[in-house]
Design a protein around this motif. Sequence first.
Motif, mmCIF file in Angstrom:
data_model
loop_
_atom_site.group_PDB
_atom_site.id
_atom_site.type_symbol
_atom_site.label_atom_id
_atom_site.label_comp_id
_atom_site.label_asym_id
_atom_site.label_seq_id
_atom_site.Cartn_x
_atom_site.Cartn_y
_atom_site.Cartn_z
ATOM 1 N N MET A 1 54.922 101.223 80.949
ATOM 2 C CA MET A 1 55.681 102.176 80.142
ATOM 3 C C MET A 1 55.624 101.846 78.649
ATOM 4 S SD MET A 1 56.781 104.407 82.257
ATOM 5 C CE MET A 1 58.016 105.273 81.284
ATOM 6 N N GLY A 2 54.945 100.774 78.277
ATOM 7 C CA GLY A 2 54.756 100.446 76.863
ATOM 8 C C GLY A 2 55.923 99.739 76.210
ATOM 9 N N LYS A 3 56.931 99.373 76.999
ATOM 10 C CA LYS A 3 58.135 98.785 76.396
ATOM 11 C C LYS A 3 57.836 97.464 75.702
ATOM 12 C CE LYS A 3 62.942 97.550 77.406
ATOM 13 N NZ LYS A 3 64.002 97.490 78.456
ATOM 14 N N ARG A 4 57.069 96.589 76.361
ATOM 15 C CA ARG A 4 56.777 95.300 75.732
ATOM 16 C C ARG A 4 55.952 95.487 74.460
ATOM 17 N NH1 ARG A 4 53.121 91.577 74.636
ATOM 18 N NH2 ARG A 4 53.861 89.417 74.497
ATOM 19 N N ALA A 5 54.959 96.370 74.524
ATOM 20 C CA ALA A 5 54.133 96.612 73.332
ATOM 21 C C ALA A 5 54.988 97.079 72.164
ATOM 22 C CB ALA A 5 53.052 97.640 73.653
ATOM 23 N N GLY A 6 55.949 97.979 72.449
ATOM 24 C CA GLY A 6 56.836 98.456 71.387
ATOM 25 C C GLY A 6 57.704 97.345 70.823
ATOM 26 N N LEU A 7 58.272 96.511 71.717
ATOM 27 C CA LEU A 7 59.091 95.386 71.261
ATOM 28 C C LEU A 7 58.268 94.404 70.425
ATOM 29 C CD1 LEU A 7 61.101 94.610 74.545
ATOM 30 C CD2 LEU A 7 62.040 95.532 72.407
ATOM 31 N N TRP A 8 57.043 94.143 70.888
ATOM 32 C CA TRP A 8 56.173 93.189 70.177
ATOM 33 C C TRP A 8 55.876 93.684 68.763
ATOM 34 C CZ3 TRP A 8 51.760 92.340 67.527
ATOM 35 C CH2 TRP A 8 51.231 91.028 67.509
ATOM 36 N N MET A 9 55.520 94.950 68.642
ATOM 37 C CA MET A 9 55.170 95.474 67.315
ATOM 38 C C MET A 9 56.400 95.608 66.418
ATOM 39 S SD MET A 9 52.030 98.179 67.971
ATOM 40 C CE MET A 9 52.549 98.790 69.572
ATOM 41 N N ASP A 10 57.558 95.938 66.999
ATOM 42 C CA ASP A 10 58.799 95.951 66.217
ATOM 43 C C ASP A 10 59.047 94.578 65.601
ATOM 44 O OD1 ASP A 10 59.327 98.589 66.812
ATOM 45 O OD2 ASP A 10 60.763 98.142 68.416
ATOM 46 N N ARG A 11 58.952 93.552 66.442
ATOM 47 C CA ARG A 11 59.220 92.194 65.979
ATOM 48 C C ARG A 11 58.161 91.713 64.984
ATOM 49 N NH1 ARG A 11 62.579 88.833 64.029
ATOM 50 N NH2 ARG A 11 61.961 86.637 64.294
ATOM 51 N N PHE A 12 56.900 92.049 65.243
ATOM 52 C CA PHE A 12 55.824 91.605 64.353
ATOM 53 C C PHE A 12 55.976 92.240 62.975
ATOM 54 C CE2 PHE A 12 51.501 91.943 62.586
ATOM 55 C CZ PHE A 12 51.133 90.600 62.615
ATOM 56 N N ARG A 13 56.298 93.521 62.937
ATOM 57 C CA ARG A 13 56.458 94.181 61.643
ATOM 58 C C ARG A 13 57.658 93.605 60.882
ATOM 59 N NH1 ARG A 13 56.765 100.624 61.513
ATOM 60 N NH2 ARG A 13 58.666 100.202 62.713
ATOM 61 N N ALA A 14 58.753 93.354 61.610
ATOM 62 C CA ALA A 14 59.943 92.791 60.957
ATOM 63 C C ALA A 14 59.645 91.400 60.384
ATOM 64 C CB ALA A 14 61.098 92.723 61.949
ATOM 65 N N LEU A 15 58.954 90.568 61.145
ATOM 66 C CA LEU A 15 58.621 89.219 60.673
ATOM 67 C C LEU A 15 57.651 89.276 59.500
ATOM 68 C CD1 LEU A 15 59.003 86.177 61.250
ATOM 69 C CD2 LEU A 15 56.998 86.306 62.754
ATOM 70 N N ASP A 16 56.722 90.193 59.571
ATOM 71 C CA ASP A 16 55.743 90.350 58.494
ATOM 72 C C ASP A 16 56.426 90.772 57.196
ATOM 73 O OD1 ASP A 16 52.973 90.521 57.548
ATOM 74 O OD2 ASP A 16 53.293 92.687 57.513
#
Length: 482
Positions: free
Chosen positions: A194-209
């Motif tokens: 369902m893409g949930k992990r991918a969405g969480l990963w990119m949310d976190r990566f963008r925030a950290l970046d």
Amino acid sequence: MILQLNCLKGKPAASTTHEVVDTLYSLLQEGRLEQEQFARMRVHLDWIQYGKNFRECVMITKVKGDPYRQPSPLEMYIDLRQLTPATLRAEILRAMTGEDSPAPGHDRVFLEDLRSFRESITWKFNNLYWHRLADWEEFTGRGYEQALPGGKSDANHPAAVADCVADFWTLLRDLESRKQLPEEIFVLEIGVGMGKRAGLWMDRFRALDEERGTKYYQRLKFLLGDYSLATLDRSRPAVKNHLNVCSFIVLDALNPMKSLGFLRHKILHIHLTNVYDNLPDEEFARRDGRLYSIQVRAYLPAPQAHRISEEFQIPAADIPKTVDRLLEGGPDYLVDRKRGVAFWQEIWRALRLEERLVHLEDLPDIVLPIGLHQEQLEEVLEEAPSDVRFHLSSGALESFQNTVPLLHPRGFLQVQDIFVTNFDDYRIGFHGPGKLDGSIVNWVNGALLREVGERAGYDLHFAPFHYRQGSRTSVLYSTQRE
């Protein structure tokens, strides 16, 4: 007779053990069990944690004629979870002699001939489930994750995702300091669901970046891979805030190189969760130092076949043909989709596997997974128990071999799954195959995977998934050996 207790269930297991022994002795005294059979019998007491599985309460694993005319083991498997003392005797007799069958040859409706589990029709059911998941979920009224232990996937644990992102950011920072960071930063997730992990990963990566001002996100190329376009379309809502950096790719988890060969040596991070345990597999067994392949044959027990025949008004003799058409054309084949899904689910629920041991020397062709040769297998088994039944994890080994060439020299592969990392563990506990709704689940042979990884030039490390108490998930982390 050898009695092997493969589970630890306290007093209930102890009392049942006595009942099994007493029943077998009683059958021996009555002449219902021959002394020669009793002498070479191995009785395995299991507690199958999967409520749905491919075994009847008592199962006999047959042995194909031995080329050396040596006595072969007579394997009996008893599932303590299904067993009731009142039915024990009848179930043992049924498994050994078929005495309770309506007529010889009519106690089962077979759906295939004996073959390697990897070639079994059961995997066609598995593929149908993933390609028609929406139909299954609509009929049952619940999503795939609700069928998992605990009702959710460990893939989506926020702390686990955050730690993964932090490790990846550290890698990027190190590459940048060495002036080795590629212009495009490729990340691949196989089996996005369902893409949930991918969405969480990119949310976190963008925030950290953004927090650290590194501007990596704008260079990110996140690849979402799965079986079909229909599955990938279901993942889009979860990553809607990152569509500008996403690519959706239909790929075969057994061989991602088919779809992504143009990215060989370019992907910095590849992640999979609960994919390896759902890839085609087979089992081997070692008995008295001899190696056997386990062949299977899918069937429906007569009572279930009769019930399905009446419910769907299909003659029992026509069930195999109807199943073939279901697997070829999907549930729409049976007049309407709802009826087709109902038939599909009833067949899957009733499906069982007959087993036969075949000595490897008696097989014309031994097809081992890519990267594993018979000499290697025998070498690994030198330190394993002399009597052990284990998964070959063919699909997982093949997937690994066809995935690591995509990695950048500094890239890493991370796999969250259920692994057996020591052959001794196969002697305590049931490790599949089991059923999760319409799919198959098998524990992955991490010991063999480690061997194949080392020979391919990769170091493999297994760590417990410490983010959820009681989780059976482990995390495989692999990097290329320098």
